[in-house]
Design a protein around this motif. Structure first.
Motif, short mmCIF file in Angstrom:
data_model
loop_
_atom_site.label_atom_id
_atom_site.label_comp_id
_atom_site.label_asym_id
_atom_site.label_seq_id
_atom_site.Cartn_x
_atom_site.Cartn_y
_atom_site.Cartn_z
N LYS A 129 0.99 -1.33 0.13
CA LYS A 129 0.11 0.14 -0.51
C LYS A 129 0.78 0.96 -0.51
O LYS A 129 2.22 1.09 0.44
CB LYS A 129 -0.98 -0.13 1.32
N GLY A 149 -3.43 1.34 -3.04
CA GLY A 149 -4.79 0.70 -1.91
C GLY A 149 -4.34 0.24 -1.70
O GLY A 149 -3.90 -1.07 -1.13
N ASP A 150 -5.80 -0.79 -0.59
CA ASP A 150 -6.00 -2.21 -0.21
C ASP A 150 -5.11 -3.37 -0.72
O ASP A 150 -5.10 -4.35 -0.48
CB ASP A 150 -6.45 -1.72 0.32
#
Lengths: 588, 234, 282
Positions: free
Chosen positions: B72, B185-186
């Motif tokens: 991330k 991101g995640d």
């Protein structure tokens, strides 16, 4: 006709420009200093109002602030970095621009030549330069309010590294550079002034005006000038070194290995305490540079209006000199907990307590001067008495701070704020007000309104007490100074309510100054015409016209036959005998 | 009236489609090796911050390895090869300070685009940005709801942000003069849209693990998939 | 003196000072505005403070009241002449010097001989051998706290090693550093043992700060580039506040560190539970 001719020969006719703007006449220069000082005083006071608003109403939006201050109060919340800039500029402006330039510049310039019976300063052109360099310093300082990162914000003491590393606080950016340049100019101006005051006092005394016949005012200004001459250059050196640290990568004051905002700082080998020594080597004498002119104006006004000789004149002069001399060796008491050698701290305790000796003598002599007097309570006299009323608590609380172990607790708290506001800030301001009311008739040839002056006095005197006396208790309870808000600690939050009270007092006392401003400017044009000697005073300036002509005296310089304080001499016809009255007249 | 605007919209759509033969670049950033134990931030000394997290420590976002083994907070952007000028979008990028924490930790912003720094905490934060090419700034936000705005004037990857009041707070902004950037991101994914055909140098930047570079060529209308893999240094 | 002067000003002076003094005493007593509760062994500071407070208070009352009284009593009257007193004779000069001398003697006695000088010497003199060491390092705007660990020695630090992981730049290759216990700025509170001498080693990473513990009567500047020192004995259990007393920037007003004083054993036990530097900075 021949009289006119002689005066013209000495001092030829002037154009508007040379009479009012680039004048070399000490009286015009004094008035220029006075009016510039008053403008700075108003600015400094307004700055303090913003500070007081923030302290009284922390975290509460005041939308009108955004209208006045723009981005410094987005959403009506004063920014903490601007608060720091406010304390810095308030201190700098009040100490240097109002109470040094405004006070010394006005009264040294005005009174020294007149009270010693000279036609002008020893170096009139240098004198004019002194004012215009001060003016340039003022302009630079004013400009710093309008730069993107705001005016200097590291405290009026400008301790590095905070003041040396630009990213440490917005106020350490361009604002600090301008501050240093402005102070550099200011110091040059003070030095030019001091040279003049000293030379004039030593060499231009009229016939019969021996040193022991000088009014105490001239002594005060003289000692002040010597102090300035000895101590200001040290700050100038410091300021230049700090500019070099900031702009040219030297490291006088910044040690190696610092990290600011997460980024390493490329300095190596400096020492921040060095600045503190340099700063306070001026900084402490500066307190007396502010105070001594005020003290001496007050002495003169007390004697004149008490219709009594200044008690133990020679001792008082000695005390003035003693204060001046000792003030050069007490600066370390600002640095007890700075990391300075603790043995040095002990030495400074002794010198600092020693300075209370001449100070106590002076205050006692002043009190004895009004004892069994015949007091004429003019506004000038009231302000002189008010000076004593404010200076006494200020001086007494100095004893706490002088004692090193007690200073551990009180250092950098509101106790210090209260202490110096009583002892030098408002006391010196009262001295200045007293001087303005007293010499206004001579300066402008018109009288100020008596009633308004008295209202102004009482509003200010009571206001000052209501503002600063509670701060002693805030300080005793431990509240540190230069705090943007009292809300963050248990031991400070108890005073949020008291802060509202102080703020209201500050606004009322501040508004009272409008009465003074009105009185001052209105009387300048509309006041009743003043006599030569409205206060029936002895000193020389009252023996010439109000205002005195260019060149001060007629074709002949006055001759002095006696000391300045022969008031209520038993057997004399009047209760005053001007210095120009020959001894034989008295003998009859 | 409505008809007219609908037809205008359609026209615009057609036009953009016919000219929009631009490529899309997407992919994931993988993390190789054992995920490091996250550094724990305890906010004990600031009782207000601590209370917002129920007195529990918070995991630092220095190196965040996702469940699927991806990384991330990697800033992926076109480093070289962009031609032409791009105007910044009107809407600002928001950097929020909430719970004594920056949201987001890493973000991209265009030169001239507004950065809105928002204080959602009822206490003092200061935004201390230390760029090298842009002008540094340092501003206090003493109360909740305050907003400050900034724009950057020159591209700079990356600009660090710090809160001096809470020294653990850190954020990074990638300032570019074009819109071709993305932040993982995640799921460790990035996507750069509307890339005109051409050859580009793509860089992936991570605050702790350094940078990696790939050179790619995209054709009109193509969707290209690439992959970066970061490893623990030392 | 051409006209009689009003008594108004003298009366107002007297009224102002008398009511002001009474009101201040009342307000101060009512609100309990005084030195914060003493929690250390530095009671000498309070003793000197109170002594000077009493002396200065008396001098204040005497001089302000006599000033006010003089203004009232000697307000001008055209039918009267001031008492001619130039103060030139030896006796008068002596009189003018006497009060100042007295003031100085009283102050010197209270300041120096009530234990001020010896306290000063003690604070800055030798540190007790069994003292509890803690290093506090200021940075804008929080405090790093470091305990030396079981070996009682702090490891070397090097500013070049400073990073977000290693805020103090601890050199972990140094044996003494391995067991140090570090709380980065804002991430730990200060635990102090009751009734045991505590030595503060004070440093700064950026600008000048000044750890100030009002309840302990402790204040000592944190000067970048050097380590300053002070020591005291906590005498009361409970939670206290450490504030910054030297202007350090825009967050100066909330550069706070909670301080908890607990029995020595409890603090030792708590310290044993903490992770040493060696396990954090690899």
């Amino acid at each position: 006709m021949s009289v006119e001719h002689a005066a013209v020969e000495v001092h030829h006719k002037e154009s508007f420009l040379t009479k009012y703007i680039f004048s070399t006449d000490h009286k015009t220069i004094a008035r220029q200093y006075l009016i510039t000082g008053i403008i700075w005083g108003v600015i400094g006071m307004i700055l303090s109002w913003f500070m007081r608003l923030q302290l009284a109403y922390p975290n509460q939006p005041m939308p009108f602030l955004e209208k006045i201050l723009g981005r410094w109060a987005e959403g009506g919340i004063l920014k903490p970095e601007f608060y720091v800039a406010l304390i810095t500029m308030h201190g700098t402006i009040m100490v240097f621009f109002l109470l040094t330039a405004g006070l010394s510049g006005t009264f040294s310039n005005y009174l020294i030549p007149l009270q010693i019976g000279a036609r002008d300063m020893a170096f009139p052109v240098l004198n004019m330069l002194s004012y215009w360099v001060f003016f340039a310093a003022s302009v630079v300082m004013l400009i710093s309010f309008f730069v993107q990162t705001g005016p200097a914000g590291a405290g009026w003491t400008m301790y590095p590294p905070l003041s040396a590393i630009k990213s440490a606080i917005p106020g350490a950016d361009v604002g600090a550079t301008l501050w240093l340049i402005s102070m550099g100019l200011f110091i040059v101006s003070s030095l030019l002034g001091a040279l003049n005051y000293i030379t004039t006092t030593l060499n231009y005394r009229t016939k019969g005006m021996s040193m022991w016949r000088l009014p105490i005012t001239v002594w005060g200004m003289f000692v002040t000038a010597i102090l300035g001459l000895l101590s200001f250059p040290v700050l100038l050196a410091g300021a230049v070194m700090l500019i070099f640290d900031r702009e040219f990568g030297t490291s006088f004051f910044v040690p190696g290995g610092l990290v600011v905002g997460g980024q390493p700082v490329p300095h190596e080998g400096g020492n921040p305490i060095l600045w503190q020594h340099l700063f306070w080597f001026l900084g402490h004498p500066e307190v007396y540079i502010v105070l001594l002119p005020a003290v001496s104006l007050v002495g003169e006004i007390l004697a004149t209006n008490a219709r009594k000789p200044l008690f133990a004149y020679k001792v008082s002069v000695g005390a003035l000199i003693g204060i001046g001399a000792l003030s050069m060796i007490v600066w370390g008491h600002h640095m007890y907990v700075s990391g300075m050698n603790p043995i040095l701290g002990e030495v400074f305790v002794i010198t600092t307590l020693a300075i209370s000796f001449p100070t106590a003598i002076l205050i006692f002599n002043y009190l004895v001067t009004i004892w069994r007097g015949n007091l004429r309570l003019t506004p000038g006299m009231l302000f002189a008495l008010g000076f004593l009323g404010l200076f006494i608590p200020g001086a007494l609380t100095g004893a706490f701070l002088a004692t090193a172990p007690v200073d551990i607790q009180l250092h950098d708290t509101y106790f210090v704020v209260a202490h110096f506001h009583f002892t030098m800030a408002t006391a010196a301001a009262f001295g200045m007000f007293a001087g303005v009311y007293h010499w206004f008739p001579k300066m402008f040839g018109r009288m100020m309104n008596d009633k308004l002056g008295k209202i102004h006095f009482w509003g200010t005197f009571i206001g000052v007490y209501l503002i600063f006396f509670p701060m002693f208790f805030q300080g005793i309870a431990g509240v540190p100074r230069r705090y943007y808000s009292f809300t963050e600690y248990n031991f400070t939050s108890q005073f949020v309510g008291l802060n509202k009270f102080i703020t209201i007092a500050a606004f009322v006392a501040g508004a009272t100054q409008l009465i003074f401003l009105f009185n001052f400017f209105w009387s300048m044009f509309k006041g009743p015409k003043a006599d030569k000697n409205p206060w029936k005073a002895n000193t020389l300036e009252w023996q010439t016209d109000s205002p005195p002509p260019h060149g001060n005296w007629g074709p002949e310089l006055p001759v002095v036959y006696r000391g300045p304080y022969e008031y209520s001499v038993p057997g004399a016809e009047e209760d005053y005998i001007p210095q120009t009255v020959p001894i034989k007249v008295e003998a009859k | 009236m409505i008809k007219k605007s609908v037809s205008l919209l359609l026209l615009a759509l057609v036009v953009s489609l016919s000219f929009g033969q631009n490529a899309t670049l997407k992919g994931v950033v993988k993390f190789k090796g054992e995920a490091p134990k996250p550094r724990l931030i305890s906010m004990k000394a600031d009782r207000q911050c601590d209370a917002m997290h129920g007195g529990k420590p918070v995991e630092a976002e220095d190196v965040v390895v996702n469940q699927n083994g991806t990384l991330k907070w990697v800033f992926v952007y076109v480093k070289e090869g962009v031609k032409g000028k791009y105007n910044p979008p009107a809407e600002p990028v928001v950097l929020d300070q909430q719970g004594c924490w920056y949201h987001p930790h890493v973000f991209g912003i265009m030169v001239g685009q507004k950065l809105e720094v928002r204080n959602s905490d009822p206490l003092l934060h200061n935004i201390h940005a230390m760029p090298k090419k842009n002008k540094p700034f340092n501003i206090g936000q003493p109360v909740k709801g305050m907003k400050s705005y900034y724009t950057f004037t020159v591209p700079e990857v990356m600009v660090p942000f710090k809160c001096d009041v809470h020294p653990w707070m850190s954020a990074y902004a990638g300032v570019l003069d074009h819109p071709f950037f993305s932040v993982t991101g995640d799921k460790g994914e990035f996507e750069i849209k509307n890339l005109p055909p051409g050859t580009y140098t793509i860089e992936a930047w991570h605050a702790k693990l350094g940078t990696q570079v790939q050179t790619i060529t995209v054709k009109a209308g193509e969707t290209k998939t690439i992959e970066f893999t970061f490893e623990r240094k030392k | 003196m051409s006209e009689k002067q009003s008594k108004f000003h003298g009366l107002l002076f007297l009224f102002f000072f008398i009511t002001g003094m009474i009101l201040s005493v009342w307000v101060v007593l009512r609100n309990g505005w005084w030195l914060p509760e003493l929690a250390s062994d530095r009671e000498t500071i309070d003793k000197i403070f109170v002594t000077i407070f009493i002396i200065a208070g008396i001098l204040f009352i005497l001089s302000e009241l006599s000033l006010s009284f003089f203004v009232l009593k000697y307000s001008g009257d055209p039918n009267r002449r001031a008492f001619y007193l130039p103060g030139n004779t030896k006796k008068e000069i002596l009189w003018s010097i006497l009060p100042g001398t007295l003031v100085v003697i009283i102050l010197e006695i209270s300041a120096e001989f009530l234990g001020g000088a010896s306290l000063w010497g003690r604070i800055y003199g030798e540190v007790p051998k069994d003292a509890f060491l803690v290093e506090i390092t200021g940075e804008q705007f929080a405090w790093n706290v470091r305990y030396p660990g079981p070996d009682g020695k702090f490891g070397k630090t090097d500013p070049k090693l400073i990073s977000t992981d290693n805020p103090l730049g601890i050199d972990i290759s140094d044996e003494a550093a391995k067991d140090d216990i570090v709380f980065p700025a804002g991430q730990g509170i200060l635990y102090l043992p009751l009734n045991r001498p505590v030595v503060f080693l004070i440093r700064s990473k950026d600008v000048i700060h000044s750890p100030y513990l009002p309840n302990f009567r402790v204040k000592q500047d944190a000067v970048p580039g050097m380590t300053t020192r002070t020591w005291f004995v906590p005498k009361k259990e409970g939670e206290f506040e450490l504030a910054c007393a030297e202007l350090c920037g825009l967050g100066h007003y909330r550069m706070k560190l909670p301080v908890v004083v607990e029995p020595a054993e409890k603090v030792e036990e708590w310290l044993r539970e903490q992770t040493p530097a060696a396990d954090l900075y690899y």
